[in-house]
Design a protein around this motif. Structure first.
Motif: not given
Length: 176
Positions: A22-33, A43-50
């Motif tokens: 959720s944090d990544h989606i909120r902070q980026s302009s990334w949209k669903p396919h 996880v390695a590139s987008k969700l470092a906290a996890a």
């Protein structure tokens, strides 16, 4: 085959993955396919906290597989120390998939030695969908729902997948 282990991943671990996504989606302009209404977050590139929690879950899953020496030997050529071995992943794996209304992961074959899948959302969040498995010649035996845990919602559909699982958050699904 498919192996299902309820309550394998703790609620706080599921929450960490969901919060990180959720944090990544909120902070980026990334949209669903566009076609699949799904976002795939490696996880390695987008969700470092996890990342650390993801590694711990994978290691626990491998330790669980180790409890079945026949399976672990067939898959990995060894029956012990699976959780300590070097693990390689397909490109973009491990990942968290975030689905929007109408979202899907199209029918496919993973083609990997072992797939580890964990639903993160409560089972009540599934209006449609779930994790589907299509029968193969080798798995043409009819599925006996009475022999399985009633905590799971199992759906049979002879026109589609042979098995559709809608499982509680934190359930470990292993398949080869």
């Amino acid at each position: 085959g498919v192996l299902v282990v309820p309550s394998f991943v703790e609620r706080n671990e599921c929450d960490l993955f969901m919060m990180s996504a959720s944090d990544h989606i909120r902070q980026s302009s990334w949209k669903p396919h566009q076609k699949y209404a799904r976002m795939r977050l490696p996880v390695a590139s987008k969700l470092a906290a996890a990342h650390e929690t993801c590694d711990a879950v994978i290691r626990r899953a491998l330790a669980f597989v180790e409890t079945n020496s026949e399976l672990s030997t067939r898959l990995f050529g060894q029956a012990q120390a699976l959780s300590e071995m070097g693990v390689t992943f397909a490109v973009g794996e491990p990942a968290v998939n975030v689905y929007r209304s109408g979202g899907e992961f199209p029918q496919h074959e993973d083609g990997h030695m072992l797939t580890i899948l964990v639903p993160l959302s409560p089972v009540g969040d599934f209006v449609d969908g779930g994790t589907a498995f299509w029968p193969t010649e080798a798995s043409s035996e009819p599925f006996d729902e009475a022999a399985h845990d009633r905590e799971l919602l199992l759906v049979r559909d002879v026109t589609g997948p042979g098995l559709l699982l809608r499982l509680a958050a934190g359930t470990l699904i292993l398949f080869v």
